[in-house]
Write an enzyme that holds these catalytic residues in place. Structure first.
Site, short mmCIF file in Angstrom:
data_model
loop_
_atom_site.label_atom_id
_atom_site.label_comp_id
_atom_site.label_asym_id
_atom_site.label_seq_id
_atom_site.Cartn_x
_atom_site.Cartn_y
_atom_site.Cartn_z
N SER A 27 0.84 -1.20 0.00
CA SER A 27 0.00 0.00 0.00
C SER A 27 0.88 1.24 0.00
O SER A 27 2.03 1.19 -0.45
CB SER A 27 -0.94 -0.04 1.21
OG SER A 27 -1.94 0.94 1.09
N ASN A 28 0.36 2.37 0.48
CA ASN A 28 1.14 3.60 0.54
C ASN A 28 0.70 4.40 1.77
O ASN A 28 -0.16 3.96 2.52
CB ASN A 28 0.96 4.39 -0.76
CG ASN A 28 -0.51 4.64 -1.06
OD1 ASN A 28 -1.20 5.31 -0.31
ND2 ASN A 28 -1.01 4.03 -2.13
#
Ligand code: CTP
Length: 220
Positions: A27-28
Site C-alpha cells: 500500500s502507501n
C-alpha cells in the site's frame, strides 16, 4: 431549462491495498484525509456526493452514499458502477500501481526459499474511465518528488483531465495527513494557480467551487 445549482460529485479517497497473503499487503502512506475533506466541502455547498473509499481511519460522512473498497480493481469497479451518475469525478485516491501477481492463500512463512515478490501492473483508473467522460469533468492529483510541473502536465494530458492538482513530496513538506502544503492547480490549457501553504480543507473548498465553475462554463 433552469441552470443547475448543484452537481453530482463522485469522489475517491484513501489508499488501495494489494494482498500478498492473508496477513500482508502492498500500500502507501495515504490517510484519506483529503478525499474526506473534499466530501465535506461538496456537501457544504449543497452538492450530492458518492464516496468510494479505500481503507482509512475516518468515519463515513453522514448523509451520503459511500462504498468501501480494498484493491485498485475493486475501486475501478465501484467507480465504473457510479460514473454515469456523476457530473464530476475527483480522484484523490492513492491507487497502488502494482499488485502481487498472485495473492497467496496461506501465510508465507519466513523459512520459504522464494524471497522475490512478482508484481503486475494495476489498471490506471482515470484512463479506464475516459470512455465515460462526455459531459463530465475529471480532476486528478499528482504527488511528485521531482519535475513537478512536467510530470503533472503529462498526467493531465494522458489521463484526459480538466484539472490536475500538483504538489511536491519533499523531505520537509509532509503531504499525507492534516498538514498545510503548497498546491499547483493546473487546467487543461496549462494555466496554473498556486495555493501557498494551505490546508486540505481550504484546497477542498477551492476545488469544489472551481469544479462547479468549470462544469458550468462547459456544459450548462
Ligand atoms: N491514478 C489512477 N489509477 C492508478 C494510479 C493513479 O487513476 N492506477 C490517479 C490518482 O488517483 C491521481 C492521478 O491518477 O489522481 C495521478 O496519480 P499518481 O500516483 O500521481 O500517478 P501515476 O499515474 O500512478 O504515475 P506515477 O506513479 O508514475 O507518478
Amino acid at each position: 431549462m433552469t441552470a443547475k445549482k448543484s452537481l453530482k460529485f463522485l469522489i475517491s479517497a484513501g489508499p488501495t491495498r494489494e494482498p500478498i497473503d492473508p496477513i500482508r499487503y502492498i500500500s502507501n502512506y495515504s490517510t484519506g484525509y483529503l478525499g474526506y475533506e473534499m466530501v465535506l466541502a461538496a456537501k457544504k455547498r449543497g452538492h450530492r456526493v458518492v464516496l468510494v473509499s479505500g481503507p482509512t481511519a475516518f468515519k463515513k460522512p453522514a448523509g451520503i452514499k459511500s462504498i468501501d473498497v480494498i484493491t485498485a480493481k475493486d475501486m475501478l469497479k465501484a467507480l465504473k458502477d457510479n460514473i454515469k451518475w456523476a457530473d464530476c469525478l475527483i480522484m484523490t485516491a492513492a491507487v497502488s500501481d502494482f499488485r502481487p501477481k498472485k495473492a497467496q492463500l496461506k501465510k508465507i512463512k519466513k523459512d520459504t526459499q522464494k524471497t522475490t515478490l512478482q508484481l503486475v501492473k494495476n489498471p490506471d483508473i482515470l484512463k479506464s474511465l475516459k470512455p465515460y467522460k462526455k459531459g463530465k469533468i475529471f480532476i486528478g492529483f499528482a504527488l511528485e518528488t521531482h519535475n513537478l510541473y512536467e510530470n503533472a502536465k503529462k498526467k493531465l494530458k494522458s489521463k484526459g483531465l480538466d484539472i490536475i492538482v500538483a504538489n511536491k513530496k519533499g523531505s520537509k513538506s509532509a503531504c499525507f495527513g492534516e498538514t498545510d502544503n503548497t498546491y499547483y492547480i493546473i487546467d487543461n490549457s496549462f494555466n496554473s494557480n498556486i495555493l501557498k501553504d494551505k490546508s486540505k480543507s481550504y484546497l477542498s473548498q477551492y476545488l469544489i467551487d472551481k469544479s462547479f465553475k468549470v462544469w458550468y462554463n462547459l456544459y450548462k
